[in-house]
Design an enzyme around this catalytic site. Structure first.
Site, PDB file in Angstrom:
ATOM      1  N   HIS A   1       8.114   7.094 -14.425  1.00 13.49           N
ATOM      2  CA  HIS A   1       9.262   6.835 -13.541  1.00 13.49           C
ATOM      3  C   HIS A   1       9.843   8.101 -12.911  1.00 13.49           C
ATOM      4  CE1 HIS A   1      11.728   8.246 -16.871  1.00 13.49           C
ATOM      5  NE2 HIS A   1      12.754   8.237 -16.034  1.00 13.49           N
TER       6      HIS A   1
ATOM      7  N   HIS B   1      12.778  10.894  -8.932  1.00 13.92           N
ATOM      8  CA  HIS B   1      13.143   9.834  -9.878  1.00 13.92           C
ATOM      9  C   HIS B   1      12.971   8.505  -9.170  1.00 13.92           C
ATOM     10  CE1 HIS B   1      15.382   7.350 -12.654  1.00 13.92           C
ATOM     11  NE2 HIS B   1      15.299   8.353 -13.524  1.00 13.92           N
TER      12      HIS B   1
END
Length: 166
Positions: A76, A91
């Site tokens: 992620h 992110h």
């Protein structure tokens, strides 16, 4: 000052060059202001200045050339340390760490050297969007005494220059 140039072969006849003073879009997306992100940590710039993207595609590309200094096992998030000392954090989505890697496929490993525009993460975007806000942040976590100037928010394509480092 040494500036390196990295080249990416896009087909048999063309080569795209990026230097260490450019940052490119990490996906086909709509670029938005970081202050418009629905997450206080990112919106307040607590982690650093940056921009965000409303994704239109299922691949996240390296926004700059450098070493993948961090690649979370969940896929992620990842960090890139550029040759000029600037460090970036990508992110993907908000609270997506909770997915425990489901819907994320890392195409690279931590420590790899990537070229701007090279695929890093493949997403199951449709599945992830059912649970998560997939707004993706690009944060300058270490400017290394340089200034990063982002373009005005707009629709962008992966590999399109979105910022200059001065």
């Amino acid at each position: 000052m040494y500036v390196s140039y990295w080249q990416k072969k896009t087909d048999k006849s063309s080569v795209v060059s990026y230097n260490d003073n450019k940052i490119v879009a990490l996906a086909d997306a709509t670029q938005i202001l970081i202050t418009d992100v629905n997450d206080e940590v990112f919106a307040s710039k607590a982690m650093g200045d940056g921009v965000a993207f409303k994704l239109k595609g299922d691949t996240i590309y390296a926004p700059a050339s450098g070493k993948l200094s961090v690649l979370f096992p969940t896929g992620h998030a990842f960090g890139i340390a550029m040759n000029n000392g600037v460090e970036l954090l990508c992110h993907i989505g908000i609270n997506t760490v909770e997915a425990n890697g489901k819907g994320f496929t890392a195409l690279k490993t931590q420590g790899d050297y990537v070229i701007a525009g090279e695929p890093v993460i493949k997403l199951d975007l449709k599945e992830l969007e059912k649970t998560y806000d997939m707004t993706t942040m690009l944060i300058v976590v270490k400017p290394n005494e340089k200034q990063v100037v982002f373009n005005t928010p707009s629709d962008v394509r992966s590999e399109e220059v979105i910022a200059k480092i001065i």
